[in-house]
Design a protein around this motif. Structure first.
Motif, short mmCIF file in Angstrom:
data_model
loop_
_atom_site.label_atom_id
_atom_site.label_comp_id
_atom_site.label_asym_id
_atom_site.label_seq_id
_atom_site.Cartn_x
_atom_site.Cartn_y
_atom_site.Cartn_z
N GLY A 138 0.82 -1.21 0.00
CA GLY A 138 0.00 0.00 0.00
C GLY A 138 0.85 1.26 0.00
O GLY A 138 0.55 2.23 -0.69
N PHE A 139 1.93 1.25 0.78
CA PHE A 139 2.83 2.41 0.81
C PHE A 139 3.48 2.64 -0.54
O PHE A 139 3.55 3.77 -1.02
N VAL A 140 3.95 1.56 -1.18
CA VAL A 140 4.61 1.69 -2.48
C VAL A 140 3.62 2.16 -3.55
O VAL A 140 3.92 3.04 -4.36
N VAL A 141 2.40 1.60 -3.55
CA VAL A 141 1.39 1.99 -4.53
C VAL A 141 1.02 3.46 -4.36
O VAL A 141 0.90 4.20 -5.33
N LYS A 142 0.86 3.90 -3.11
CA LYS A 142 0.55 5.31 -2.85
C LYS A 142 1.65 6.22 -3.37
O LYS A 142 1.38 7.23 -4.02
N THR A 143 2.89 5.85 -3.14
CA THR A 143 4.02 6.65 -3.59
C THR A 143 4.06 6.74 -5.11
O THR A 143 4.26 7.81 -5.68
N VAL A 144 3.83 5.61 -5.78
CA VAL A 144 3.85 5.60 -7.24
C VAL A 144 2.70 6.44 -7.79
O VAL A 144 2.89 7.23 -8.73
N LEU A 145 1.52 6.31 -7.22
CA LEU A 145 0.37 7.08 -7.70
C LEU A 145 0.58 8.58 -7.52
O LEU A 145 0.23 9.37 -8.39
N VAL A 146 1.15 8.98 -6.40
CA VAL A 146 1.41 10.40 -6.16
C VAL A 146 2.40 10.93 -7.20
O VAL A 146 2.23 12.03 -7.74
N GLU A 147 3.43 10.15 -7.53
CA GLU A 147 4.41 10.59 -8.52
C GLU A 147 3.80 10.63 -9.92
O GLU A 147 4.06 11.56 -10.68
#
Length: 68
Positions: free
Chosen positions: A53-62
């Motif tokens: 979830g943390f990685v997906v959130k980071t990728v989506l924000v970028e």
């Protein structure tokens, strides 16, 4: 090297190190509790979903450009 670039690299290395350390903790927990293959799989799946979830959130924000 600018201060911003140093901060970005430090953040990536720090979070990557913490993720590896958390994976080690889960593996050690599975080993010490004698969870077996299925139990180890469940531990990594359940506890790994938070990391995912943390990685997906980071990728989506970028990708969406919301972090500016």
């Amino acid at each position: 090297m600018s201060f911003e670039l140093f901060e970005e690299y430090s953040l990536i290395l720090g979070i990557g190190g913490l993720i590896l350390f958390m994976m080690f903790i889960v593996w050690n927990l599975a080993k010490e509790s004698k969870a077996g293959r299925f139990g180890t799989f469940i531990l990594f799946t359940a506890l790994g979903l938070g990391l995912l979830g943390f990685v997906v959130k980071t990728v989506l924000v970028e990708v969406m450009g919301l972090g500016q």
